[in-house]
Design an enzyme around this catalytic site. Structure first.
Site, mmCIF file in Angstrom:
data_model
loop_
_atom_site.group_PDB
_atom_site.id
_atom_site.type_symbol
_atom_site.label_atom_id
_atom_site.label_comp_id
_atom_site.label_asym_id
_atom_site.label_seq_id
_atom_site.Cartn_x
_atom_site.Cartn_y
_atom_site.Cartn_z
ATOM 1 N N ALA A 24 0.874 -1.163 0.012
ATOM 2 C CA ALA A 24 -0.028 -0.114 0.194
ATOM 3 C C ALA A 24 0.711 1.114 -0.028
ATOM 4 C CB ALA A 24 -0.795 0.047 1.195
ATOM 5 N N THR A 28 0.117 5.427 -1.259
ATOM 6 C CA THR A 28 -0.250 6.473 -0.651
ATOM 7 C C THR A 28 0.114 7.923 -1.232
ATOM 8 O OG1 THR A 28 1.570 6.279 0.883
ATOM 9 C CG2 THR A 28 -0.501 5.170 1.512
ATOM 10 N N GLN A 103 0.475 -6.199 -3.615
ATOM 11 C CA GLN A 103 -0.608 -6.558 -2.679
ATOM 12 C C GLN A 103 -1.811 -5.589 -2.902
ATOM 13 O OE1 GLN A 103 2.351 -5.921 0.704
ATOM 14 N NE2 GLN A 103 1.480 -7.894 1.252
ATOM 15 N N HIS A 123 -3.723 -9.817 -4.536
ATOM 16 C CA HIS A 123 -5.239 -9.586 -3.670
ATOM 17 C C HIS A 123 -6.179 -9.243 -5.078
ATOM 18 C CE1 HIS A 123 -2.820 -8.952 0.049
ATOM 19 N NE2 HIS A 123 -2.922 -10.174 -0.332
ATOM 20 N N CYS A 131 -17.876 -12.306 -11.703
ATOM 21 C CA CYS A 131 -19.293 -13.239 -11.371
ATOM 22 C C CYS A 131 -18.653 -14.349 -10.411
ATOM 23 C CB CYS A 131 -19.743 -13.823 -12.383
ATOM 24 S SG CYS A 131 -21.224 -14.937 -11.879
ATOM 25 N N CYS A 134 -19.818 -18.182 -12.472
ATOM 26 C CA CYS A 134 -19.275 -18.331 -13.511
ATOM 27 C C CYS A 134 -17.741 -17.778 -13.927
ATOM 28 C CB CYS A 134 -20.103 -18.202 -14.887
ATOM 29 S SG CYS A 134 -20.163 -16.480 -15.401
ATOM 30 N N CYS A 156 -24.786 -10.915 -13.115
ATOM 31 C CA CYS A 156 -23.953 -11.418 -14.145
ATOM 32 C C CYS A 156 -24.786 -11.379 -15.302
ATOM 33 C CB CYS A 156 -23.364 -12.670 -13.853
ATOM 34 S SG CYS A 156 -22.505 -13.249 -15.073
ATOM 35 N N CYS A 159 -25.046 -15.240 -16.570
ATOM 36 C CA CYS A 159 -25.478 -16.656 -15.714
ATOM 37 C C CYS A 159 -26.601 -15.827 -14.679
ATOM 38 C CB CYS A 159 -24.440 -17.314 -15.119
ATOM 39 S SG CYS A 159 -23.735 -16.726 -13.538
ATOM 40 N N ILE A 240 8.588 6.897 -0.592
ATOM 41 C CA ILE A 240 8.744 6.126 -1.744
ATOM 42 C C ILE A 240 8.764 6.713 -3.031
ATOM 43 C CG2 ILE A 240 7.620 4.062 -2.900
ATOM 44 C CD1 ILE A 240 6.708 3.157 0.171
HETATM 45 ZN ZN ZN Z 1 -21.900 -15.375 -14.112
#
Ligand code: ZN
Length: 255
Positions: A24, A28, A103, A123, A131, A134, A156, A159, A240
């Site tokens: 994370a 930021t 992540q 993640h 969905c 499906c 969805c 389906c 960073i």
């Molecule tokens: Zn579906």
């Protein structure tokens, strides 16, 4: 600090297979809040954390309607990559990057220009909806367009199943293929660069000791100390989005 930056630059210059692991902290500076800090969305909004557990999401239409409202209002959708993300694109273009494990779910590495084939989003991603029955996927913007048109819990189209952002919620397993790719990359790199992660979330944090025990050097860039600092040859504490451009500046192409 300048000496540490010069040290990392010389290590990167001789490395041939670099794996980057991001958390994370790299986003930021793009205005994306973390989840659990004092200003985190779950700290300020416990109902959002409830919505993030897959059992609640599956069983409670109110939780889903609320989740779609939050997605539609999310400022993270408008966030742009920062100099930290762009520095990792420069590293990739030098020919050294074998895998970018993240992540984060914000899609900002790809937005900055990172090769999607090198990015492993352990993640998942908020840029798509999937969905739960499906597995069909679509761009998140397409699902949110249906919400804007009045569907408060859009099903969805293939389906009729429940749609959710293509992120890994609490209660959902990680994707085995993604973990295998991260694992293989960590085993075969000669330098692992961990950025913006406290390296406390498993199994992905295990990439760091795995790389170290396979003979790779470890460099950590973060705003605060991490659980794995003892494994690193260099730990750079600082902003960073300032440190990453400094350590890849002028990196020679891999010949
Ligand atoms: Zn579906």
């Amino acid at each position: 600090m300048d000496a540490l930056i010069a040290d990392v630059r010389s290590r990167l210059a001789v490395a041939e297979r670099v794996v980057v692991l991001t958390g994370a902290g790299i986003s930021t500076d793009s205005g994306i809040p973390d989840f659990r800090g004092p200003q985190g969305m779950w700290t300020k909004d416990p109902a959002a954390e409830k919505a993030s557990h897959i059992d609640h999401y599956r069983s409670d239409p109110d939780v889903r309607r609320r989740a779609w409202k939050l997605r539609a209002a999310s400022l993270a959708r408008a966030a742009a990559p920062n100099a930290g993300h762009r520095a990792l694109v420069d590293l990739e273009r030098s020919g050294r990057l074998t895998c970018l494990i993240t992540q984060n779910i914000d899609g900002l590495h790809q937005a900055a220009g990172s090769d999607p084939d090198l990015v492993v989003e352990v993640h998942g991603t908020m840029r798509e909806a999937a969905c739960l029955s499906c597995g069909d996927r679509m761009p998140m913007e397409a699902a949110l367009e249906r919400v804007a048109q009045g569907e408060d819990d859009p099903p969805c189209l293939r389906c009729g199943g429940i749609l959710k952002s293509a992120t890994i919620s609490f209660g959902q397993p990680l994707v085995p293929d993604d973990l295998d790719r991260a694992d293989a990359a960590a085993r075969s790199c000669d330098l692992l660069l961990a950025v913006g992660s406290t390296l406390s979330v498993y199994p992905i944090a295990a990439a760091v000791p795995l790389a170290a025990s396979s003979g790779a050097e470890v460099v950590i860039v973060n705003g605060s100390p991490t659980e794995m600092d003892a494994l690193a040859q260099v730990v750079l504490l600082g902003s960073i989005s300032e440190v990453l451009p400094a350590i890849v500046a002028g990196i020679p192409p891999l010949s």
